[in-house]
Design an enzyme around this catalytic site. Structure first.
Site, short mmCIF file in Angstrom:
data_model
loop_
_atom_site.label_atom_id
_atom_site.label_comp_id
_atom_site.label_asym_id
_atom_site.label_seq_id
_atom_site.Cartn_x
_atom_site.Cartn_y
_atom_site.Cartn_z
N HIS A 193 -17.04 32.55 -48.78
CA HIS A 193 -17.54 33.77 -48.17
C HIS A 193 -18.28 33.41 -46.88
O HIS A 193 -18.94 32.37 -46.83
CB HIS A 193 -18.50 34.51 -49.12
CG HIS A 193 -18.72 35.93 -48.73
ND1 HIS A 193 -19.68 36.30 -47.82
CD2 HIS A 193 -18.07 37.06 -49.09
CE1 HIS A 193 -19.61 37.60 -47.64
NE2 HIS A 193 -18.64 38.08 -48.39
N ASP B 88 -13.88 38.94 -55.59
CA ASP B 88 -12.47 39.16 -55.88
C ASP B 88 -11.91 38.21 -56.93
O ASP B 88 -10.80 38.40 -57.42
CB ASP B 88 -11.64 39.02 -54.59
CG ASP B 88 -11.92 40.16 -53.64
OD1 ASP B 88 -12.02 41.30 -54.13
OD2 ASP B 88 -12.06 39.91 -52.44
N1 CMC Z 1 -10.04 27.71 -50.01
C1 CMC Z 1 -10.04 26.52 -49.40
N2 CMC Z 1 -10.81 26.20 -48.34
C2 CMC Z 1 -11.63 27.16 -47.89
C3 CMC Z 1 -11.69 28.43 -48.48
C4 CMC Z 1 -10.86 28.69 -49.60
N3 CMC Z 1 -10.88 29.88 -50.20
N4 CMC Z 1 -12.59 29.19 -47.82
C5 CMC Z 1 -13.08 28.41 -46.84
N5 CMC Z 1 -12.50 27.17 -46.87
C6 CMC Z 1 -12.80 26.04 -46.02
C7 CMC Z 1 -12.27 26.24 -44.61
O1 CMC Z 1 -10.95 25.77 -44.50
C8 CMC Z 1 -13.26 25.43 -43.81
O2 CMC Z 1 -12.95 24.07 -43.96
P1 CMC Z 1 -13.18 23.02 -42.75
O3 CMC Z 1 -14.65 23.05 -42.47
O4 CMC Z 1 -12.68 21.71 -43.27
O5 CMC Z 1 -12.38 23.54 -41.60
C9 CMC Z 1 -14.59 25.66 -44.52
O6 CMC Z 1 -14.22 25.97 -45.88
C10 CMC Z 1 -15.41 26.79 -43.94
O7 CMC Z 1 -14.64 27.98 -44.02
P2 CMC Z 1 -14.47 29.03 -42.88
O8 CMC Z 1 -13.00 29.24 -42.62
O9 CMC Z 1 -15.34 28.71 -41.71
O10 CMC Z 1 -15.06 30.32 -43.59
P3 CMC Z 1 -15.06 31.79 -43.04
O11 CMC Z 1 -16.44 32.26 -43.16
O12 CMC Z 1 -14.45 31.86 -41.69
O13 CMC Z 1 -14.08 32.54 -44.05
C11 CMC Z 1 -13.31 33.63 -46.00
C12 CMC Z 1 -14.54 33.24 -45.15
C13 CMC Z 1 -13.78 34.57 -47.10
C14 CMC Z 1 -12.31 34.40 -45.11
C15 CMC Z 1 -12.66 32.35 -46.58
O14 CMC Z 1 -13.60 31.69 -47.41
C16 CMC Z 1 -11.38 32.66 -47.35
O15 CMC Z 1 -10.33 32.77 -46.72
N6 CMC Z 1 -11.45 32.80 -48.70
C17 CMC Z 1 -10.28 33.16 -49.47
C18 CMC Z 1 -10.00 34.65 -49.35
C19 CMC Z 1 -11.00 35.48 -50.13
O16 CMC Z 1 -11.29 35.22 -51.28
N7 CMC Z 1 -11.52 36.53 -49.48
C20 CMC Z 1 -12.45 37.49 -50.11
C21 CMC Z 1 -13.81 37.44 -49.49
S1 CMC Z 1 -15.07 38.32 -50.40
C22 CMC Z 1 -14.58 39.97 -50.48
C23 CMC Z 1 -14.24 40.58 -49.18
O17 CMC Z 1 -14.77 40.26 -48.11
O18 CMC Z 1 -13.40 41.48 -49.18
#
Ligand code: CMC
Length: 393
Positions: free
Chosen positions: A269, A327
């Site tokens: 998140h 989720d």
């Molecule tokens: N699986 C694997 N790696 C992950 C995940 C994941 N679910 N989420 C983040 N990472 C990694 C990401 O690749 C990055 O790694 P690195 O530093 O090596 O590049 C690190 O963790 C930091 O992540 P980020 O991409 O900077 O995180 P963000 O804040 O941009 O994205 C997110 C947040 C929710 C989009 C992401 O965690 C994600 O795609 N999660 C899976 C989808 C999901 O469950 N979404 C629902 C969110 S909660 C309800 C809602 O908002 O609707």
């Protein structure tokens, strides 16, 4: 050209002041108007939470009764709206239908809508909160080739929604109190979450003076993506693909491989770097609902719990502070409730409508509000000389 702060994904940018939802991502705290989500989940119901989000206070008995009445009197949709559905394929994703039909509400209520009039803003809010579940249920019924079910205003918001999703006119559908409570809880937990992608979209569209129906339709579109509300559907697909506990290590190594573009859906998140308090409640509810439904052995839940356990002990997830989000478990509960996977994000949209419209109302009432207009860092060419087509290449 100008020099601006570069903040891709707006991780460091506050786009507004708001008094609606408070999150402390490091402590795992979520509060609506100052009330902890745990207390609301335990004691409140969705319509009371809607009042709280919209007006900023918990209602008195009288205020709540008036508000319920305000919502229920708008649950029907115009008969012309039925015609929209015939234009969709039966296998259309219900979120596609939601984007179109909710946006189309503007065609019914836009002409005389003065967004600067508080009374008219309130009626628009009632209309949206009341009609979105009706439209959502119609989208589902249409996909099943079944007749639409009219709303029943003697039922609670959650029970009426279940009634519209499940009733077959020939037989009397009795809403189970367990399912009603579970649906109500799902709605409460998803009602608002400050400046997430869909809410920011609603605010951005709203900042142009667009009508609230168009703003909420834009919010629905933003919610659909798998990084946001579409994650609940994606979690179930992921669990189905993993299939068996023995395949978890292989799946986890695929997630850790940067080239695979595979994510552990329902994990991570932008704001929560500890745990998502909604996920905690959702997990407890999941166990309760399954027990009350007499489901003693749900392989998907067991698979999800094992996946969570392995991920929470894995250095990749620990070092990045990735925890289960709302989720991760919501889809499992909804599946146990007999709700088809394609409706999960739709239910999220039904719940979030009150958050969107409350945030839109706050935006319009904010004297400091002005059109949302981010700047950019231009990295392309400048001052080129136009070349005749014959001299290119
Ligand atoms: N699986 C694997 N790696 C992950 C995940 C994941 N679910 N989420 C983040 N990472 C990694 C990401 O690749 C990055 O790694 P690195 O530093 O090596 O590049 C690190 O963790 C930091 O992540 P980020 O991409 O900077 O995180 P963000 O804040 O941009 O994205 C997110 C947040 C929710 C989009 C992401 O965690 C994600 O795609 N999660 C899976 C989808 C999901 O469950 N979404 C629902 C969110 S909660 C309800 C809602 O908002 O609707």
């Amino acid at each position: 050209i100008g020099v601006f702060t570069f903040d891709p994904g707006y991780g460091e940018t506050a786009s507004c002041e708001s008094q609606i939802t408070y999150i402390d991502g490091d402590a795992g705290v979520l509060q609506y108007r100052g009330y902890p989500i745990e207390q609301l989940a335990e004691n409140s119901d969705f319509v009371e939470v809607c009042y709280l989000l919209m007006y900023g206070e918990l209602p008195t008995t009288e205020q709540l009764a008036k508000f319920r009445d305000g919502v229920t009197r708008h649950t029907m949709v115009h008969e012309q709206i039925r015609n929209f559905f015939n234009g969709f394929r039966r296998d259309a994703h219900p979120m596609a239908i939601m984007c179109g039909v909710v946006g189309a509400l503007a065609a019914f209520y836009h002409d005389n809508l003065d967004i600067n009039d508080a009374k008219q803003r309130e009626i628009a809010a009632f209309r949206l909160v009341a009609k979105v579940p009706t439209i959502a249920a119609m989208a589902y019924k249409y996909s099943q080739g079944q007749p639409f079910v009219y709303p029943r205003n003697d039922l609670s918001y959650a029970a009426n929604f279940l009634h519209m999703l499940n009733s077959v006119p020939a037989e009397e559908y009795k809403v189970s109190p367990t399912l009603e409570k579970a649906m109500d809880l799902i709605l409460i937990l998803h009602a608002d979450h400050e400046q997430n992608a869909s809410t920011s979209t609603v605010r951005l569209v709203g900042s142009t003076g667009a009508n609230p129906f168009a703003c909420v339709a834009a919010g629905i579109a933003a919610l659909w993506g798998p990084s946001h509300g579409g994650a609940n559907e994606a979690v179930l697909k992921m669990l189905a693909e993993i299939g068996d506990k023995s395949n978890i290590p292989q799946f986890i190594s695929e997630v850790k491989d940067k080239n695979s573009h595979t994510k552990l859906m329902g994990f991570g998140h932008r704001v929560y770097k500890n745990f998502d308090p909604r996920a905690k409640i959702m997990k407890e509810t999941c166990h309760k609902v399954l027990a009350e439904l007499g489901v003693t052995n749900e392989p998907l839940l067991e698979l999800a719990m094992e996946l969570e356990k392995i991920a929470l002990e894995d250095e990749y997830f620990v070092s990045r502070k990735l925890y289960p989000n709302v989720d991760f478990y919501s889809g499992i509960i909804q599946k146990a409730m007999g709700i088809p996977t394609s409706m999960f994000t739709v239910i999220f949209a039904v719940a979030r409508t009150i958050g969107w419209i409350s945030q839109w109302k706050e935006l319009i009432e904010d004297p400091a509000q002005r059109i949302g207009r981010p700047r950019q860092i231009y990295t392309g060419a400048v001052d080129l000389q136009y070349k005749d087509i014959a001299s290119r290449g």
